[in-house]
Design a protein around this motif. Structure first.
Motif, PDB file in Angstrom:
ATOM      1  N   ASN A  41     -10.908   3.011   4.425  1.00  0.00           N
ATOM      2  CA  ASN A  41      -9.773   3.468   3.612  1.00  0.00           C
ATOM      3  C   ASN A  41      -8.671   2.428   3.455  1.00  0.00           C
ATOM      4  O   ASN A  41      -7.644   2.715   2.831  1.00  0.00           O
ATOM      5  CB  ASN A  41      -9.185   4.743   4.220  1.00  0.00           C
ATOM      6  CG  ASN A  41     -10.035   5.944   3.892  1.00  0.00           C
ATOM      7  OD1 ASN A  41     -10.065   6.395   2.751  1.00  0.00           O
ATOM      8  ND2 ASN A  41     -10.780   6.415   4.875  1.00  0.00           N
ATOM      9  N   ASP A  42      -8.872   1.259   4.030  1.00  0.00           N
ATOM     10  CA  ASP A  42      -7.851   0.210   3.939  1.00  0.00           C
ATOM     11  C   ASP A  42      -8.111  -0.600   2.668  1.00  0.00           C
ATOM     12  O   ASP A  42      -9.097  -1.357   2.599  1.00  0.00           O
ATOM     13  CB  ASP A  42      -7.919  -0.664   5.190  1.00  0.00           C
ATOM     14  CG  ASP A  42      -6.731  -1.615   5.282  1.00  0.00           C
ATOM     15  OD1 ASP A  42      -6.201  -2.005   4.222  1.00  0.00           O
ATOM     16  OD2 ASP A  42      -6.347  -1.959   6.416  1.00  0.00           O
ATOM     17  N   VAL A  43      -7.235  -0.435   1.693  1.00  0.00           N
ATOM     18  CA  VAL A  43      -7.490  -1.064   0.386  1.00  0.00           C
ATOM     19  C   VAL A  43      -7.404  -2.594   0.452  1.00  0.00           C
ATOM     20  O   VAL A  43      -7.820  -3.278  -0.472  1.00  0.00           O
ATOM     21  CB  VAL A  43      -6.516  -0.538  -0.701  1.00  0.00           C
ATOM     22  CG1 VAL A  43      -6.755   0.935  -0.962  1.00  0.00           C
ATOM     23  CG2 VAL A  43      -5.057  -0.781  -0.308  1.00  0.00           C
ATOM     24  N   ARG A  44      -6.912  -3.130   1.563  1.00  0.00           N
ATOM     25  CA  ARG A  44      -6.837  -4.596   1.692  1.00  0.00           C
ATOM     26  C   ARG A  44      -8.130  -5.176   2.251  1.00  0.00           C
ATOM     27  O   ARG A  44      -8.307  -6.380   2.290  1.00  0.00           O
ATOM     28  CB  ARG A  44      -5.685  -4.981   2.636  1.00  0.00           C
ATOM     29  CG  ARG A  44      -4.337  -4.404   2.275  1.00  0.00           C
ATOM     30  CD  ARG A  44      -3.394  -4.472   3.458  1.00  0.00           C
ATOM     31  NE  ARG A  44      -3.999  -3.847   4.623  1.00  0.00           N
ATOM     32  CZ  ARG A  44      -3.648  -4.067   5.879  1.00  0.00           C
ATOM     33  NH1 ARG A  44      -2.665  -4.891   6.146  1.00  0.00           N
ATOM     34  NH2 ARG A  44      -4.256  -3.464   6.879  1.00  0.00           N
TER      35      ARG A  44
ATOM     36  N   GLN B  69      -5.788   7.212   0.314  1.00  0.00           N
ATOM     37  CA  GLN B  69      -6.463   6.308   1.257  1.00  0.00           C
ATOM     38  C   GLN B  69      -5.539   5.898   2.403  1.00  0.00           C
ATOM     39  O   GLN B  69      -5.952   5.809   3.554  1.00  0.00           O
ATOM     40  CB  GLN B  69      -6.973   5.079   0.525  1.00  0.00           C
ATOM     41  CG  GLN B  69      -8.261   5.383  -0.248  1.00  0.00           C
ATOM     42  CD  GLN B  69      -8.754   4.167  -0.982  1.00  0.00           C
ATOM     43  OE1 GLN B  69      -8.028   3.623  -1.804  1.00  0.00           O
ATOM     44  NE2 GLN B  69      -9.962   3.751  -0.696  1.00  0.00           N
ATOM     45  N   ARG B  70      -4.283   5.645   2.073  1.00  0.00           N
ATOM     46  CA  ARG B  70      -3.337   5.265   3.127  1.00  0.00           C
ATOM     47  C   ARG B  70      -3.179   6.401   4.138  1.00  0.00           C
ATOM     48  O   ARG B  70      -3.132   6.184   5.351  1.00  0.00           O
ATOM     49  CB  ARG B  70      -1.993   4.909   2.482  1.00  0.00           C
ATOM     50  CG  ARG B  70      -0.858   4.681   3.446  1.00  0.00           C
ATOM     51  CD  ARG B  70      -0.993   3.386   4.247  1.00  0.00           C
ATOM     52  NE  ARG B  70       0.117   3.227   5.150  1.00  0.00           N
ATOM     53  CZ  ARG B  70       1.195   2.500   4.900  1.00  0.00           C
ATOM     54  NH1 ARG B  70       1.292   1.832   3.769  1.00  0.00           N
ATOM     55  NH2 ARG B  70       2.164   2.399   5.761  1.00  0.00           N
TER      56      ARG B  70
ATOM     57  N   SER C  42      -0.401   7.357  -0.828  1.00  0.00           N
ATOM     58  CA  SER C  42      -1.735   7.350  -1.447  1.00  0.00           C
ATOM     59  C   SER C  42      -2.746   8.009  -0.504  1.00  0.00           C
ATOM     60  O   SER C  42      -2.583   7.991   0.731  1.00  0.00           O
ATOM     61  CB  SER C  42      -2.165   5.912  -1.761  1.00  0.00           C
ATOM     62  OG  SER C  42      -2.392   5.204  -0.561  1.00  0.00           O
TER      63      SER C  42
ATOM     64  N   VAL D  49       0.870  -1.181   0.000  1.00  0.00           N
ATOM     65  CA  VAL D  49       0.000   0.000   0.000  1.00  0.00           C
ATOM     66  C   VAL D  49       0.904   1.227   0.000  1.00  0.00           C
ATOM     67  O   VAL D  49       1.581   1.496   0.998  1.00  0.00           O
ATOM     68  CB  VAL D  49      -0.920   0.016   1.242  1.00  0.00           C
ATOM     69  CG1 VAL D  49      -1.879   1.190   1.163  1.00  0.00           C
ATOM     70  CG2 VAL D  49      -1.669  -1.293   1.380  1.00  0.00           C
TER      71      VAL D  49
ATOM     72  N   ARG E  64     -16.222  -3.128   3.012  1.00  0.00           N
ATOM     73  CA  ARG E  64     -16.667  -1.736   2.891  1.00  0.00           C
ATOM     74  C   ARG E  64     -18.198  -1.588   2.921  1.00  0.00           C
ATOM     75  O   ARG E  64     -18.738  -0.786   3.675  1.00  0.00           O
ATOM     76  CB  ARG E  64     -16.116  -1.149   1.587  1.00  0.00           C
ATOM     77  CG  ARG E  64     -16.594   0.273   1.316  1.00  0.00           C
ATOM     78  CD  ARG E  64     -16.235   0.717  -0.108  1.00  0.00           C
ATOM     79  NE  ARG E  64     -16.941   1.955  -0.429  1.00  0.00           N
ATOM     80  CZ  ARG E  64     -16.431   3.155  -0.302  1.00  0.00           C
ATOM     81  NH1 ARG E  64     -15.191   3.300   0.113  1.00  0.00           N
ATOM     82  NH2 ARG E  64     -17.150   4.220  -0.592  1.00  0.00           N
TER      83      ARG E  64
END
Ligand code: SF4
Ligand code: SF4
Ligand code: FES
Length: 245
Positions: free
Chosen positions: A186-189, A143-144, A141, A137, A193
């Motif tokens: 916001n955690d893309v992993r 989101q991060r 970014s 990540v 959601r």
């Protein structure tokens, strides 16, 4: 002004029903509020109930109401909060049931983390299995950065005890649970959601926040739950507008 030789400390004794007991505690340089409570328990009244663990601002367990305001006590110097007469008043945290004396029951607070779906749900491992590879990540970014801004929460409940909406509405999830939800949105992993946004919508969720910012003003870790809640409102707005909900 010379420092007083002793502090007069009023301490809540009992559960929901109770009264204040008064103690005289020697004043010392660089004394924290937790030092005062520990002195009372060790030297004056061993039956006093209170909670702490790390003493260095990491565990979140020592928060109380100090002269009317929720604070962590292991990092709060007496000289910063004591009134002009050298008096301290200590109560358990507000907006939570009282177990005994200065120990509040944090079960409702953490139940709300669970109701806000505050648990990471790995996207690539639906059965809860550990993914084989680390996700990459990028630190820069958007989101991060949003997730990083709220991730250092220590679960002290200072924000929860300071929130008027929590006081008015037992069901309201409160600033810390909503802040946690925002870090996960916001955690893309994370793969939860949609369910998470469902969980934080509605009267018990982010739309009940009045943006008064007491949570942000009082968070001892300088987090900004109020902005996190605004982020959840925006995410729900756009998901609804774009037909994703
Ligand atoms: S900003 Fe919202 S969550 Fe924070 S204290 Fe105010 S009403 Fe409570
Ligand atoms: S958001 Fe801040 S005040 Fe609230 S529980 Fe986390 S660390 Fe404590
Ligand atoms: S005792 Fe751990 S944060 Fe205060």
């Amino acid at each position: 002004m010379a420092e007083a030789a002793s502090l007069t400390v009023s301490v809540w004794r009992g559960a929901e029903q109770g009264s204040f007991a008064r103690f005289e505690v020697p004043a010392r340089a660089n004394q924290t509020v937790l030092d005062v409570v520990t002195y009372i328990q060790r030297e004056l009244d061993p039956s006093l109930a209170y909670r702490f663990a790390c003493r260095v601002g990491m565990c979140g367990s020592c928060a109380m109401t100090v002269n009317g305001r929720a604070r962590w006590t292991c990092r709060t110097h007496v000289r910063k909060v004591v009134d002009a007469d050298g008096a301290l008043e200590l109560r358990p945290l507000a907006n939570l049931p009282v177990i005994r004396d200065l120990a509040a029951d944090l079960a409702p607070f953490f139940d709300k983390w669970s109701r806000a779906r505050g648990t990471f749900q790995p996207k690539d491992a639906p059965d809860g299995a550990v993914p084989e590879d680390f996700a990459v990540v990028p630190p820069a970014s958007k989101q991060r950065r949003e997730a990083d801004a709220g991730i250092e929460c220590i679960g002290c409940a200072v924000c929860y005890a300071s929130c008027d909406v929590v006081a008015w509405n037992d069901e309201y999830l409160g600033p810390a649970a909503l802040n946690r939800a925002w870090t996960l949105v916001n955690d893309v992993r994370d793969g939860g959601r949609a369910e998470r946004l469902d969980a934080v919508a509605g009267d018990a969720g982010c739309h009940s926040c009045h943006s008064t910012q007491s949570c942000t003003e009082r968070c001892p870790k300088n987090l900004d739950p109020s902005s996190a809640i605004a982020g959840l409102k925006r995410a729900l707005f756009w998901d609804t507008l774009l037909g994703r909900r």
